[in-house]
Write an enzyme that holds these catalytic residues in place. Structure first.
Site, PDB file in Angstrom:
ATOM      1  N   GLU A 172       6.244 106.347 118.085  1.00  0.00           N
ATOM      2  CA  GLU A 172       6.289 105.004 117.510  1.00  0.00           C
ATOM      3  C   GLU A 172       7.520 104.857 116.653  1.00  0.00           C
ATOM      4  O   GLU A 172       8.008 105.832 116.087  1.00  0.00           O
ATOM      5  CB  GLU A 172       5.099 104.817 116.547  1.00  0.00           C
ATOM      6  CG  GLU A 172       3.870 104.327 117.203  1.00  0.00           C
ATOM      7  CD  GLU A 172       2.713 104.245 116.209  1.00  0.00           C
ATOM      8  OE1 GLU A 172       2.920 104.335 114.988  1.00  0.00           O
ATOM      9  OE2 GLU A 172       1.588 104.100 116.702  1.00  0.00           O
ATOM     10  N   HIS A 197      -0.724 110.954 104.227  1.00  0.00           N
ATOM     11  CA  HIS A 197      -1.396 110.078 105.179  1.00  0.00           C
ATOM     12  C   HIS A 197      -2.909 110.036 105.005  1.00  0.00           C
ATOM     13  O   HIS A 197      -3.634 109.637 105.910  1.00  0.00           O
ATOM     14  CB  HIS A 197      -1.042 110.441 106.625  1.00  0.00           C
ATOM     15  CG  HIS A 197       0.439 110.477 106.866  1.00  0.00           C
ATOM     16  ND1 HIS A 197       1.234 109.375 106.660  1.00  0.00           N
ATOM     17  CD2 HIS A 197       1.253 111.467 107.262  1.00  0.00           C
ATOM     18  CE1 HIS A 197       2.492 109.705 106.927  1.00  0.00           C
ATOM     19  NE2 HIS A 197       2.535 110.972 107.295  1.00  0.00           N
ATOM     20  N   GLU A 248      -4.785 101.893 115.112  1.00  0.00           N
ATOM     21  CA  GLU A 248      -5.906 102.502 115.820  1.00  0.00           C
ATOM     22  C   GLU A 248      -7.183 101.805 115.397  1.00  0.00           C
ATOM     23  O   GLU A 248      -7.196 101.028 114.448  1.00  0.00           O
ATOM     24  CB  GLU A 248      -6.006 104.004 115.521  1.00  0.00           C
ATOM     25  CG  GLU A 248      -6.329 104.318 114.085  1.00  0.00           C
ATOM     26  CD  GLU A 248      -6.729 105.783 113.878  1.00  0.00           C
ATOM     27  OE1 GLU A 248      -7.103 106.465 114.851  1.00  0.00           O
ATOM     28  OE2 GLU A 248      -6.686 106.222 112.728  1.00  0.00           O
ATOM     29  N   ARG A 265     -16.676 103.475 113.623  1.00  0.00           N
ATOM     30  CA  ARG A 265     -17.762 103.925 112.743  1.00  0.00           C
ATOM     31  C   ARG A 265     -17.659 103.188 111.426  1.00  0.00           C
ATOM     32  O   ARG A 265     -16.737 102.413 111.218  1.00  0.00           O
ATOM     33  CB  ARG A 265     -17.619 105.424 112.487  1.00  0.00           C
ATOM     34  CG  ARG A 265     -16.227 105.727 111.929  1.00  0.00           C
ATOM     35  CD  ARG A 265     -16.046 107.120 111.440  1.00  0.00           C
ATOM     36  NE  ARG A 265     -14.644 107.481 111.374  1.00  0.00           N
ATOM     37  CZ  ARG A 265     -13.812 107.178 110.387  1.00  0.00           C
ATOM     38  NH1 ARG A 265     -14.235 106.447 109.371  1.00  0.00           N
ATOM     39  NH2 ARG A 265     -12.557 107.550 110.409  1.00  0.00           N
TER      40      ARG A 265
END
Ligand code: ADP
Length: 669
Positions: free
Chosen positions: A200, A235, A288, A292
């Site tokens: 990316e 991250h 993404e 859940r």
């Protein structure tokens, strides 16, 4: 609705799911590993079953065993929480096969979003904006390098099967590409058993903004607004908030529709999160989808007033979504901080150990604490070392920040190291605190940029901290003397006198503390009704009064301060003024009794274990002279000054009383 469900998780999320179930009258089944037999989530459920040894692979990831327990316990559905089996399509299918409802999306939707590359291809077709990049099947390294050239450096290599920041490499220039690719592939293969990667464009100063979505089995899908999770470390999210600072209604609508389109594209049902990365201009791109409930879902609950676990249960039971998009609205501002057992000063190394003291902020309409541990519990090495999620709410961001600072200052944790002080520095830092006025201050690089300001060198203990430590020690010694006096045949003996020590006024007590790399000494002189403390900042009148729960009210030169001192062996943790400070009670200096003409006295009652000097010895200040055992601990008694030990008055095995002469001593002139 279900009568009974199994919660296939542990810690705070298992406790949190159980809470909603209890409110709805649904019975709960817990599962636990050997390490968790006495855990909070076991106590929070109506029944609990052992599923295996401590390692997650053999317990919380043992799908077959969990399905078996669900069946034998009569549960109708399984809530997977987050992590563990929550995004495992095979587990969702195994539940269905066993006649159990999986409280989550259909297995096909989990699978479709499981690979970042495949998900991106799907999103491209659904018209959801993507970061410029390559997410093809062909993994030939020459082709990947060529794609990186096309995208333009810097690029980010990501594991297709990735999660938790693993297998992610930033490549700044062309010559770094091959090495970074090989390393990302190795990490991806080791962590996910799948070496495939995607490439990316690497956005500089991006923000992480995600949309909470919800869909049911009847074709309804809504979004519950955004969360900003830009404050990250390696991250990984550290702070999350809703709404996102600087978000406009128009952009929220665009992001919301893109997220709902993403969900519809994979036939989604139940709770999910579509993660976007946004650039400085506010342009956003799909990153993404997490299929859940997220760790940070409480901030959405606080601004919408909804219970997302209740929605999950209703949707899984076949009901329609409780509300339509136009019935949803944002009220106020919420922020979540993740409280971890870790050592910020040691590169955030996870910490383990028993939580000796745990005082959490008081829950209210403004403060919510989601936790899975209690005082006395162990933070083990097998699972995530999160202690709690602290969530605050108020009418706007400034007010919410104030709540957050106050709540963090109320935390008292003794045992493993924690990130509480770091979180306090973070939420107080101008870059975060002013982000609603200047959204440009907030991006995923915030912690890295201000690292040294957020992790200041440990400051020396303040006079307040030292005074609290000394007065709590003095009151402990006092209580001990009192107990001994009562236990003795002669409670009124002058030996037991506690006010001003013994007969003469100028007796004093010297305390030495290890404070980081420093040693600090404080001398306490007994004065009528209190003490005169020789502190680094000067001599000050001090007295303290004990309150409940280990708290003290300190009066230091007329200033009143509330504090708490927790002692663990020789370690003292002092909480005051919203900071916590660790000191080690170094050793006890023998008391130099000037009036009694050159004698050294015991600072505490106990048994002589060892005598370290002989009569005639020349000693240095601080030199160990004797070891006394008191309260099941050994204390080293040291010389308060350089001088000569003229006579040793005790031998090992002798008992000494508080203040009793131990040595004849001649101070060096
Ligand atoms: P994981 O699933 O491993 O957590 P994500 O794809 O969710 O990985 O990315 C995690 C974080 O990495 C994001 O929140 C963001 O901070 C950063 N990140 C991801 N993609 C990019 C990108 N293209 N440019 C800059 N930072 C990125």
């Amino acid at each position: 609705m279900f009568d009974k469900i199994l919660i296939a998780n542990r810690g705070e999320i298992a406790v949190r799911v159980a809470r909603t179930c209890r409110r709805l009258g649904i019975r709960t089944v817990a599962v636990y590993s050997d390490a968790d037999a006495g855990a909070m989530h076991v106590a929070a459920c109506d029944e609990a079953h052992r599923i295996g040894p401590a390692p997650a692979r053999e317990s919380y990831l043992n799908a077959a065993r969990i399905v078996e327990v669900a069946q034998t316990s009569g549960a109708q559905a399984v809530h997977p929480g987050y992590g563990f089996l929550s995004e495992n399509a095979g587990f969702a299918e195994a539940c269905a096969k066993a006649g159990l409802v999986f409280i989550g999306p259909p297995a096909e939707a989990i699978r479709a979003m499981g690979s970042k590359s495949a998900a991106k291809r799907l999103m491209e077709e659904a018209g959801v904006p993507l970061v410029p990049g390559y997410h093809g099947e062909n993994q030939d390294s020459a082709l990947l390098r060529q794609e990186a050239e096309r995208i333009g450096y810097p690029v980010l290599i990501k594991a297709s099967a990735g999660g938790g920041g693993k297998g992610m490499k930033v490549v700044e220039t062309r010559d770094q590409f091959d090495v970074a690719l090989a390393s990302a592939q190795r990490e991806a293969a080791a962590a996910f058993g799948d070496a495939r990667v995607l490439i990316e464009k690497y956005l500089t100063r991006p923000r992480h903004i995600e949309m909470q979505i919800f869909a049911d089995a009847h074709g309804n899908a809504v979004h519950l607004f955004e969360r900003d999770c830009s404050v990250q470390r390696r991250h990984q999210k550290v702070l999350e908030e809703a709404p996102a600072p600087g978000m406009t209604a128009a952009r929220r609508r665009q992001m919301g529709s893109a997220a709902v389109a993403a969900a519809r594209a994979v036939g989604y049902a139940n709770a999910g999160t579509v993660e976007f990365i946004a650039d400085e201009r506010g342009e956003f791109y799909f990153m993404e989808m997490n299929t859940r409930l997220q760790v940070e879902h409480p901030v959405t609950e606080m601004i919408t007033g909804l219970d997302l676990v209740e929605w999950q249960l209703r949707v899984a039971a076949g009901e329609s979504l409780p509300l339509a998009q136009e019935q949803l609205s944002i009220n106020g501002h919420a922020i979540e901080a993740r409280v971890y057992a870790e050592e910020p000063a040691r590169d955030f190394l996870p910490a383990a150990g028993t939580i000796r003291r745990l005082r959490q902020p008081q829950a209210s309409a403004h403060v919510r604490v989601d936790t899975g541990v209690r005082e006395g519990d162990d933070i083990g090495v097998h699972y995530d070392p999160m202690i709690a999620k602290l969530i605050v709410w108020d009418i706007d961001r400034t007010a919410a920040l104030r709540r957050m600072r106050g709540a963090l200052a109320d935390y008292q944790i003794v045992g493993p190291g924690t990130n509480v002080q770091f979180l306090l520095a973070l939420v107080s830092h101008r870059a975060f605190a002013l982000a609603h006025r200047e959204p440009g201050l907030l991006d995923t690089g915030l912690i890295g940029r201000y690292h040294s300001e957020l992790l200041p060198e440990t400051k020396p203990a303040t006079d307040v901290i030292l005074a609290l430590a000394v007065l709590s020690e003095l009151s402990r010694i006092d209580a001990q003397a009192c107990a001994e006096a009562l236990a003795s045949g002669d409670p009124w003996s002058p030996w037991h006198a506690r006010d001003g020590w013994r007969m003469n006024e100028d007796n004093h007590h010297v305390f030495a503390f290890d404070d980081g790399d420093r040693v600090v000494e404080v001398t306490a002189h007994y004065r009528r009704g209190g003490f005169l403390l020789d502190l680094p900042g000067g001599s000050t009148q001090a007295r303290a009064q004990a309150e409940t729960d280990g708290r003290l009210v300190l009066d230091l030169g007329g200033r009143r301060i509330h504090g708490t001192v927790v002692r663990q062996g020789d370690q003292l943790t002092v909480f005051a003024d919203g900071v916590s400070h660790r000191l080690a009670l170094r050793v006890f200096d023998a008391i130099e009794d000037e009036q009694a003409g050159g004698t050294l006295a015991a600072p505490m009652p106990g048994n002589v274990v060892q005598v370290l000097v002989q009569a005639g010895a020349q000693v240095e200040k601080g030199q160990p002279l004797m070891i006394i055992e008191a309260m099941k601990m050994e204390h080293t008694i040291c010389a308060p000054a350089a001088g000569t030990v003229k006579e040793v008055l005790f031998v090992p095995g002798d008992q000494v009383r508080d203040g009793e002469q131990l040595f004849q001593f001649e101070r060096e002139s």
